[in-house]
Write a protein that holds these residues in place. Structure first.
Motif: not given
Length: 237
Positions: A221-236
């Motif tokens: 989990y700690l490895w994944m937390k460091r590598k985790y990608i989190n994004y929010t698309i606000v417009k298309k």
């Protein structure tokens, strides 16, 4: 019928529990605050579970199933269920019914404010050894994840499906569902629920899957937390 909630039920050699699951959920469907169906995930059972599941689903459209070619473990079954669900909300419960589907209603009260609502088992009806190992594992996990949860192993949860589908897959996943929602900037809460002894089937637990396995998973989990990608698309466009 358009459903709003799908309950995922992993199944591995639970032929003796399945009739009780069906009768209990047929009753629950009548009191559920949302239109609800159930998805069995047959994790390569070697008993008569698949035949029983097919008979159940043929008789009632509120029951569906997917089946693995061979046993893959609880985390894979949960993840496959999450990936299959199409309703806005999903739930999770074990086929042994040591938790009560009626308590989903307690969790659903918080669905507008939280992306994951998990039960916390009050007065657990498991053996001393199982309870002791779970308490130690939860202390270790909290020290790594800082998720604030007392009982992530509780088999009663409600999750927003769009958040559930973004959870990466790895073995031991089911112990880290609140932490994985927090990585997505979601909100989590735990709600006290009832707990009952297992009355049929066989539980699979021991030193490895109650203590040593969760400890190793914390490092993953700690490895994944460091590598985790989190994004929010606000417009298309």
């Amino acid at each position: 019928m358009e459903f709003e909630l799908t309950i995922v039920v992993p199944v591995y050699n639970e032929q003796d529990n399945l009739p009780r699951v069906v009768s209990t959920f047929i009753t629950y469907f009548e009191t559920a605050p949302l239109s609800t169906k159930l998805l069995f995930v047959n994790d390569g059972s070697s008993d008569n579970s698949q035949k029983i599941i097919e008979e159940i689903c043929n008789d009632d459209q509120r029951f569906e199933y997917i089946t693995f070619k061979q046993n893959q473990g609880l985390s894979a079954a949960i993840k496959a269920g999450f990936d299959t669900v199409q309703t806005p909300l999903l739930g999770y419960i074990d086929a042994d019914l040591q938790t009560n589907p009626e308590d989903f209603n307690k969790l659903l009260e918080y669905r507008d404010q939280y992306q994951l609502i998990t039960g916390v088992r009050a007065e657990r009806k498991d053996s001393f050894f199982k309870n002791f190992m779970s308490k130690i594992a939860n202390v270790i996990r909290r020290s790594f994840t800082k998720d604030g949860m007392d009982d992530t192993g509780c088999p009663l949860k409600i999750i927003h499906t769009d958040y559930a589908k973004r959870i990466p897959m790895f073995k031991g996943l089911h112990r880290f569902l609140p932490a994985m929602i927090l990585l997505q900037k979601g909100k989590v809460i735990q709600v006290p629920i009832r707990h009952y002894p297992r009355i049929a089937g066989k539980a699979n637990f021991g030193l490895w899957n109650r203590l040593l396995g969760p400890l190793m998973d914390c490092f993953a989990y700690l490895w994944m937390k460091r590598k985790y990608i989190n994004y929010t698309i606000v417009k298309k466009g």
